[in-house]
Design a protein around this motif. Structure first.
Motif, PDB file in Angstrom:
ATOM      1  N   GLU A 215       0.763  -1.247   0.038  1.00 48.77           N
ATOM      2  CA  GLU A 215      -0.066  -0.041   0.017  1.00 48.77           C
ATOM      3  C   GLU A 215       0.928   1.261  -0.159  1.00 48.77           C
ATOM      4  OE1 GLU A 215      -2.093   0.221   3.630  1.00 48.77           O
ATOM      5  OE2 GLU A 215      -0.494   0.522   4.718  1.00 48.77           O
ATOM      6  N   ARG A 247       0.616  -6.651  -4.769  1.00 50.69           N
ATOM      7  CA  ARG A 247       0.124  -7.759  -3.701  1.00 50.69           C
ATOM      8  C   ARG A 247       0.089  -8.949  -4.485  1.00 50.69           C
ATOM      9  NH1 ARG A 247      -4.974  -4.472  -0.997  1.00 50.69           N
ATOM     10  NH2 ARG A 247      -3.522  -2.676  -0.452  1.00 50.69           N
ATOM     11  N   GLU A 249      -1.722 -11.528  -4.777  1.00 45.69           N
ATOM     12  CA  GLU A 249      -3.113 -12.021  -4.691  1.00 45.69           C
ATOM     13  C   GLU A 249      -3.200 -13.540  -5.077  1.00 45.69           C
ATOM     14  OE1 GLU A 249      -5.659 -10.322  -3.757  1.00 45.69           O
ATOM     15  OE2 GLU A 249      -5.106  -8.228  -4.053  1.00 45.69           O
ATOM     16  N   MET A 259      -5.402  -7.137  -9.563  1.00 47.26           N
ATOM     17  CA  MET A 259      -3.884  -7.172 -10.010  1.00 47.26           C
ATOM     18  C   MET A 259      -3.005  -7.554  -9.052  1.00 47.26           C
ATOM     19  SD  MET A 259      -4.050  -4.897 -13.240  1.00 47.26           S
ATOM     20  CE  MET A 259      -3.902  -3.216 -12.442  1.00 47.26           C
ATOM     21  N   GLU A 266      -4.049   7.421  -2.704  1.00 46.05           N
ATOM     22  CA  GLU A 266      -4.335   7.612  -1.182  1.00 46.05           C
ATOM     23  C   GLU A 266      -4.196   8.848  -0.374  1.00 46.05           C
ATOM     24  OE1 GLU A 266      -4.217   3.221   0.546  1.00 46.05           O
ATOM     25  OE2 GLU A 266      -2.088   3.745   0.356  1.00 46.05           O
ATOM     26  N   GLU A 328     -15.746  -3.409  -4.490  1.00 49.49           N
ATOM     27  CA  GLU A 328     -15.270  -2.185  -3.753  1.00 49.49           C
ATOM     28  C   GLU A 328     -14.456  -1.374  -4.956  1.00 49.49           C
ATOM     29  OE1 GLU A 328     -12.308  -3.513  -1.013  1.00 49.49           O
ATOM     30  OE2 GLU A 328     -11.301  -1.730  -1.008  1.00 49.49           O
ATOM     31  N   GLU A 368      -8.361   7.782   6.353  1.00 44.67           N
ATOM     32  CA  GLU A 368      -7.879   7.604   4.934  1.00 44.67           C
ATOM     33  C   GLU A 368      -8.983   7.512   3.885  1.00 44.67           C
ATOM     34  OE1 GLU A 368      -4.618   4.158   3.676  1.00 44.67           O
ATOM     35  OE2 GLU A 368      -6.721   3.462   4.196  1.00 44.67           O
TER      36      GLU A 368
HETATM   37  N1  GAP Z   1      -4.174   1.780   2.509  1.00 44.77           N
HETATM   38  C1  GAP Z   1      -5.218   1.017   2.491  1.00 44.77           C
HETATM   39  C2  GAP Z   1      -5.611   0.209   1.384  1.00 44.77           C
HETATM   40  O1  GAP Z   1      -4.876  -0.314   0.839  1.00 44.77           O
HETATM   41  P1  GAP Z   1      -7.421  -1.538   0.377  1.00 44.77           P
HETATM   42  O2  GAP Z   1      -8.701  -1.460   0.822  1.00 44.77           O
HETATM   43  O3  GAP Z   1      -6.398  -3.086   0.729  1.00 44.77           O
HETATM   44  O4  GAP Z   1      -6.787  -0.492   1.482  1.00 44.77           O
HETATM   45  C3  GAP Z   1      -7.539   0.273  -1.451  1.00 44.77           C
HETATM   46  O5  GAP Z   1      -7.146  -0.924  -0.959  1.00 44.77           O
HETATM   47  C4  GAP Z   1      -8.224   0.179  -2.775  1.00 44.77           C
HETATM   48  O6  GAP Z   1      -7.013  -0.268  -3.389  1.00 44.77           O
HETATM   49  C5  GAP Z   1      -9.311  -0.686  -3.011  1.00 44.77           C
HETATM   50  O7  GAP Z   1     -10.466  -0.016  -2.823  1.00 44.77           O
HETATM   51  C6  GAP Z   1      -9.001  -0.947  -4.384  1.00 44.77           C
HETATM   52  O8  GAP Z   1      -9.614   0.079  -5.198  1.00 44.77           O
HETATM   53  C7  GAP Z   1      -7.401  -0.735  -4.524  1.00 44.77           C
HETATM   54  N2  GAP Z   1      -6.832  -2.506  -4.837  1.00 44.77           N
HETATM   55  C8  GAP Z   1      -6.752  -3.160  -3.684  1.00 44.77           C
HETATM   56  N3  GAP Z   1      -6.022  -4.328  -4.055  1.00 44.77           N
HETATM   57  C9  GAP Z   1      -6.103  -4.148  -5.610  1.00 44.77           C
HETATM   58  C10 GAP Z   1      -5.825  -4.914  -6.508  1.00 44.77           C
HETATM   59  N4  GAP Z   1      -5.038  -6.338  -6.256  1.00 44.77           N
HETATM   60  N5  GAP Z   1      -5.825  -4.857  -7.693  1.00 44.77           N
HETATM   61  C11 GAP Z   1      -6.415  -3.541  -8.049  1.00 44.77           C
HETATM   62  N6  GAP Z   1      -6.870  -2.653  -7.097  1.00 44.77           N
HETATM   63  C12 GAP Z   1      -6.685  -2.896  -5.786  1.00 44.77           C
END
Ligand code: GAP
Length: 512
Positions: A215, A247, A249, A259, A266, A328, A368
């Protein structure tokens, strides 16, 4: 809806918005490259976010922190110990899944049965049908809903308590089979850390292990005092940042929705302890307005988190209705003083603010807002993609695919088209208009093919305006300005083109 999603992903590739990464080697799973128009659109989304947050708020400043950070950062933030997803493998297909997503998938199937029953009843009762009453009185639906609620509650408890055995038991009790092979031969459920690690060149062994940031927020937290002092901001104030996050995933799917390498936008808003609830509500309202300004007619909703992350005392998602359902898009999190306090403890450096009014030091609380740029891109694409039947030049029905982007976000704002290719007097004049316009907006010059085909190509990449130079232009210095959505053509003076296009595509209308 599946069909629509396939069309959107196909369109993204065909028209240069998004390509599979390393496609010539059959691609790398869950990584994508933004193409000719995609990169322009993505930059416009980032500009809309950045200006709304930083330029429009006197008390928000921006930074651009490094992707690599000291490894202790991730210990303090909790990511080393708690940034996990429950993973399960199917022994026959060798496919890996997220245990919670398997359970949610089984619940979605039950939900689909409910929806089928509701639709049947709607047809049977016609106008007199009351969906709420039907859902609350029909025995079969009530049983199914109870089943869903109980299973989700049990799953959330298991996730909260890190009870991997119970997740496995639930998968077995629900009779969930591997979507790939149909086999129910599962491994145990294990926690899987989502951070990618790599090795610093100069240091051998575990001491050189560093992470790709999962993040962007931590780059803001560790710089809190640097920024506060150099910008001379007083609490409440915010720090914004746009940047890549990574990440690992377990299941990355749905195109650019999930992805392994993605981009986040942020903002951490630092507030006095005790006022976080108020600011949390304020940012919920501000962020939904940002989305509504762009897509007033879009389907958005708030969804409170069932399981709070290790750092939050309140959290909500803004969900957007993608072609595959509400998902989300953005998160708003009240992160307490968790991050600053943890960094303070582990680094031994004070991360406190001296409040001149209260005459005291404290560790600020943080609200945040966090939105994925790629998800926003997919939302913008899904909203814009339209198939229409429209009259062609002879008045006959013809099909067109048009991307109805807000003009301020459109990759190309205006195409300049001489009516005919081989008439130098037309092409010279068109070049003159193009050269003036390109100083102000991204525009496109094209002379190939008949004008109808050229309009359609611009529709397909979402260009809101086309300017056509014809023989009248040479007589009276006017051109036609074609509107992408209405397809109406108006005659305007060449001298007005720049001002009109600039005004119509101006982002300030969104800020207002
Ligand atoms: N700093 C807080 C944070 O990272 P999160 O809900 O894990 O919170 C925030 O992620 C946003 O990042 C999500 O609402 C989404 O839009 C985006 N996001 C998270 N993981 C993602 C992924 N693997 N691929 C694309 N977008 C992602």
């Amino acid at each position: 809806m599946d069909d629509l999603f396939k069309k959107i992903t196909g369109h993204c590739k065909e028209y240069g918005f998004v390509y599979q990464s390393s496609e010539i080697y059959d691609g790398l799973a869950a990584t994508y490259d933004y193409g000719v128009y995609g990169s322009l659109l993505k930059n416009n989304i980032k500009e809309y976010w950045w200006k709304s947050m930083v330029q429009m708020h006197e008390n928000i400043v921006g930074i651009d922190a490094a992707i690599f950070m000291h490894p202790k950062t991730w210990k303090a933030s909790g990511h080393v110990d708690a940034f996990n997803d429950p993973m399960i493998d199917n022994k026959d297909s060798k496919k890996r899944y997220r245990a919670d997503q398997l359970i949610e998938g089984a619940m979605e199937k039950i939900e689909a049965k409910i929806i089928k029953d509701v639709e049947k009843a709607r047809k049977r009762f016609g106008d007199a049908f009351d969906e709420n009453e039907f859902r609350s009185t029909n025995g079969r639906i009530l049983d199914r809903q109870k089943n869903i609620d109980e299973n989700l509650k049990r799953m959330n408890n298991a996730l909260r308590n890190e009870d991997m055995d119970d997740l496995k038991a639930q998968i077995e009790e629900l009779g969930i089979a591997c979507p790939e092979s149909g086999s129910k031969n599962w491994t145990e459920v294990r926690q899987f850390n989502l951070m990618f690690s790599t090795q610093l060149g100069a240091v051998a062994g575990d001491d050189g292990k560093i992470y790709l940031r999962p993040e962007t927020a931590q780059g803001i937290f560790v710089n809190f005092l640097n920024v506060q002092k150099t910008s001379r901001q007083k609490i409440p104030f915010g720090i914004a940042q746009i940047g890549k996050a990574f990440r690992n995933e377990i299941v990355a799917r749905q195109f650019i929705f999930r992805m392994r390498e993605f981009e986040q936008m942020e903002m951490q808003f630092f507030v006095k302890p005790g006022t976080q609830k108020e600011w949390y509500e304020k940012w919920k309202e501000t962020r939904i307005k940002w989305h509504k300004a762009l897509h007033p007619d879009s389907s958005l909703r708030f969804h409170d988190h069932d399981n709070l992350a290790h750092y939050a005392d309140a959290a909500v998602d803004i969900e957007f209705q993608f072609p595959f359902g509400f998902r989300e898009l953005e998160g708003i999190h009240s992160r307490t003083d968790f991050d600053l306090s943890s960094h303070q403890d582990l680094s031994g450096k004070k991360l406190q603010y001296f409040d001149p009014e209260e005459k005291e030091n404290y560790v600020p609380y943080v609200v945040e807002t966090s939105i994925g740029c790629d998800r926003m891109f997919l939302a913008v694409m899904s909203h814009a993609y339209t198939e229409e039947t429209v009259p062609d030049a002879k008045g006959n029905d013809s099909e067109r695919v048009v991307l109805k982007f807000h003009p301020a976000l459109a990759p190309i704002k205006c195409a300049v088209l001489p009516l005919l290719k081989n008439k130098e007097e037309l092409t010279d004049k068109a070049r003159e208009v193009f050269n003036k316009l390109k100083m102000h907006v991204n525009c496109y010059y094209e002379e190939k093919d008949n004008i109808g085909k050229r309009y359609r190509r611009q529709d397909a990449i979402g260009t809101p305006y086309c300017v056509t130079i014809d023989f009248d232009t040479l007589e009276d210095n006017t051109v036609t300005l074609r509107d992408r959505d209405t397809m109406e053509q108006t005659r305007i003076s060449v001298d007005e083109v720049v001002e009109i296009v600039k005004k119509k595509c101006d982002m300030t209308q969104l800020f207002a």
